[in-house]
Write a protein that holds these residues in place. Structure first.
Motif, short mmCIF file in Angstrom:
data_model
loop_
_atom_site.label_atom_id
_atom_site.label_comp_id
_atom_site.label_asym_id
_atom_site.label_seq_id
_atom_site.Cartn_x
_atom_site.Cartn_y
_atom_site.Cartn_z
N TRP A 177 0.75 -1.28 -0.15
CA TRP A 177 0.06 0.30 -0.46
C TRP A 177 0.83 1.10 -0.08
N PHE A 178 2.11 1.38 0.47
CA PHE A 178 2.85 2.42 0.81
C PHE A 178 2.99 2.67 -0.42
N SER A 179 4.58 1.61 -1.03
CA SER A 179 4.54 1.79 -2.53
C SER A 179 4.03 2.36 -3.65
N GLY A 180 2.45 1.06 -3.53
CA GLY A 180 1.63 2.13 -4.37
C GLY A 180 1.21 3.57 -4.11
N TRP A 181 1.10 4.50 -2.95
CA TRP A 181 0.67 5.38 -2.37
C TRP A 181 1.63 6.32 -3.17
N ILE A 182 2.56 5.93 -3.24
CA ILE A 182 3.67 6.63 -3.11
C ILE A 182 4.39 7.08 -4.23
N ALA A 183 3.66 6.60 -5.10
CA ALA A 183 3.64 6.20 -6.59
C ALA A 183 2.91 7.01 -7.28
N VAL A 184 1.61 6.62 -6.50
CA VAL A 184 0.54 8.16 -6.83
C VAL A 184 0.72 9.22 -6.99
N ARG A 185 1.17 9.37 -5.48
CA ARG A 185 1.79 10.94 -4.75
C ARG A 185 2.87 11.48 -5.63
N ILE A 224 -4.96 -0.81 -6.69
CA ILE A 224 -6.62 -1.70 -6.32
C ILE A 224 -6.23 -2.97 -6.88
N TYR A 225 -5.22 -2.95 -7.40
CA TYR A 225 -5.40 -4.95 -8.11
C TYR A 225 -4.17 -5.38 -7.00
N GLU A 226 -4.57 -6.61 -6.65
CA GLU A 226 -3.71 -7.28 -5.81
C GLU A 226 -4.11 -7.37 -4.30
N GLY A 227 -5.22 -6.05 -3.77
CA GLY A 227 -5.45 -6.34 -3.23
C GLY A 227 -5.62 -4.56 -2.79
N THR A 228 -7.19 -3.52 -2.37
CA THR A 228 -6.59 -2.47 -2.51
C THR A 228 -6.25 -2.05 -1.04
N LYS A 229 -5.66 -0.27 -1.15
CA LYS A 229 -4.95 -0.07 -0.18
C LYS A 229 -5.86 -0.48 1.27
N GLU A 230 -7.12 -0.64 1.21
CA GLU A 230 -7.89 -0.34 2.13
C GLU A 230 -7.95 -1.88 2.73
N VAL A 231 -7.74 -2.46 1.89
CA VAL A 231 -7.34 -4.13 2.72
C VAL A 231 -6.31 -4.31 3.08
N GLU A 232 -5.24 -3.76 2.43
CA GLU A 232 -3.72 -3.45 2.66
C GLU A 232 -3.45 -3.06 4.28
N LYS A 233 -3.82 -2.19 4.08
CA LYS A 233 -4.05 -1.34 5.65
C LYS A 233 -4.62 -2.33 7.11
N GLU A 234 -6.19 -2.81 6.39
CA GLU A 234 -6.87 -3.52 7.65
C GLU A 234 -5.70 -4.77 7.49
N ILE A 235 -4.97 -5.61 6.91
CA ILE A 235 -4.09 -6.38 7.13
C ILE A 235 -2.84 -5.96 8.33
N VAL A 236 -2.49 -4.68 8.13
CA VAL A 236 -1.71 -4.15 9.26
C VAL A 236 -2.13 -4.04 10.85
#
Length: 380
Positions: free
Chosen positions: A322-330, A362-374
């Motif tokens: 989730w962090f790498s995806g967020w950094i990419a978008v930002r 989004i794919y391979e687990g949305t950022k919301e799902v990844e945060k829930e796992i954390v």
């Protein structure tokens, strides 16, 4: 902990980047505009060993670890996310066969994928089962020494160009433990009853094939089942622990490439009598982007090195994804801003990077799902 890549890993990174720089730019815009999978590029990548590189030499692979695989993925996405997605996805699902498949399955399915003879995919998502993968309804009913599959999948990578799919399906709907209801079965796409339809008009990574697929009384032999019946949920989680690391590497690569596009623009463009790179606002952007990218890279490769040592930390994997995806978008948002109006035009690569970035959240687990796992890992 050693934060440096080995000499071999550095050579792999260099080789992947050189291949991408030589091959991607000449076709990237065309395949994106036409939503056309680059079959010739796939063949070239197979010839030099970039496809399914983690597969052992016994099955024609390079025998690389997850770290090396992610190094290649990062460098591909750094040059062009669309081309990188196509090449990194032609073997998606091979991880399941590699880790849990039989000797016969590895010979029959892994080798032709690695050598560039066949394309594969993994079919998980359904119209009413996205983030909640365990609510799928595609069923594989046992009939003698065969399974009969019925159901529908959606957003399936390589669904219309793949030669076979690893299908996540229900084999025991009455099992008390809901996790024991599922299995993984290999389905060749030329079997009677299989149908696919390419999905067009995606926001980004448009050259990568995404399809809907249907199974209508599709018969496959029992030996196509991967591992033990009822262990599909465990295999799926094992797959995600690896595929999410690859997506984290995608994010690092896209962010690095976007930053470099932004830097190149502000070093050449002049306003008010000086380079855009001399304005403090842009210098601050570069400093922040570089820092966040390095943080994402460190997090990603800490997780890959742990995985290569046999420890899949799902919390760390989720953090990296989730962090790498967020950094990419930002990062790509800031890099496009640095281009000004030019960044909004399709002739500039940054506009394509901008569109391609969002899928990482989004794919391979949305950022919301990844945060829930954390959160679950910490709070439990």
């Amino acid at each position: 902990m050693n934060f440096e890549f080995t000499k071999e890993q550095m050579e792999i990174r260099k080789s992947a980047r050189q291949f991408a720089k030589n091959e991607f730019p000449q076709i990237a815009k065309e395949i994106d505009a036409q939503e056309k999978f680059p079959f010739e590029l796939w063949k070239k990548a197979s010839e030099v060993g970039f496809i399914g590189c983690y597969v052992t030499e016994k099955y024609e692979g390079a025998g690389y670890g997850i770290t090396e695989h992610c190094c290649i993925a990062e460098e591909f996405w750094r040059v062009d996310p669309g081309c990188g997605q196509c090449l990194c996805s032609v073997a998606i699902g091979a991880e399941v066969i590699d880790r849990f498949g039989s000797e016969e399955q590895k010979k029959a399915f892994l080798t032709p994928v690695v050598t560039g003879e066949k394309i594969m995919g993994i079919a998980i998502t359904e119209p009413n089962a996205g983030s909640d993968a365990f609510s799928i309804t595609t069923e594989a009913r046992k009939d003698g020494n065969e399974y009969i599959l019925n159901g529908q999948k959606t957003f399936i990578t390589n669904g219309s160009i793949g030669h076979f799919l690893v299908v996540f399906c229900v084999t025991d709907p009455e099992a008390e433990n809901y996790r024991k209801r599922f299995s993984m079965i290999i389905v060749e796409t030329d079997r009677p009853g299989f149908k696919s339809q390419k999905m067009s008009g995606k926001l980004g990574v448009r050259a990568s094939d995404t399809s809907e697929v249907w199974f209508n009384q599709v018969r496959v032999p029992e030996e196509n089942r991967i591992g033990v019946e009822g262990e599909g949920a465990k295999y799926l989680m094992g797959f995600f622990n690896r595929s999410r690391l690859m997506v984290a590497a995608f994010g690092v690569g896209l962010a690095q490439g976007a930053m470099e596009l932004g830097i190149n623009h502000i070093q050449q463009r002049r306003q008010f009598g000086k380079r855009l790179a001399d304005f403090q606002v842009n210098r601050s952007k570069v400093a922040e982007m570089a820092t966040f990218i390095e943080a994402a890279r460190c997090l990603t490769y800490k997780a890959t090195q742990m995985a290569d040592n046999g420890h899949y930390d799902k919390k760390l994997v989720a953090m990296a994804k989730w962090f790498s995806g967020w950094i990419a978008v930002r990062t790509v948002d800031e890099a496009l801003q640095m281009h000004g109006g030019y960044g909004y035009m399709g002739e500039y690569d940054i506009s394509r990077f901008y569109r391609d970035a969002k899928i990482l959240e989004i794919y391979e687990g949305t950022k919301e799902v990844e945060k829930e796992i954390v959160a679950n890992s910490i709070l439990k």
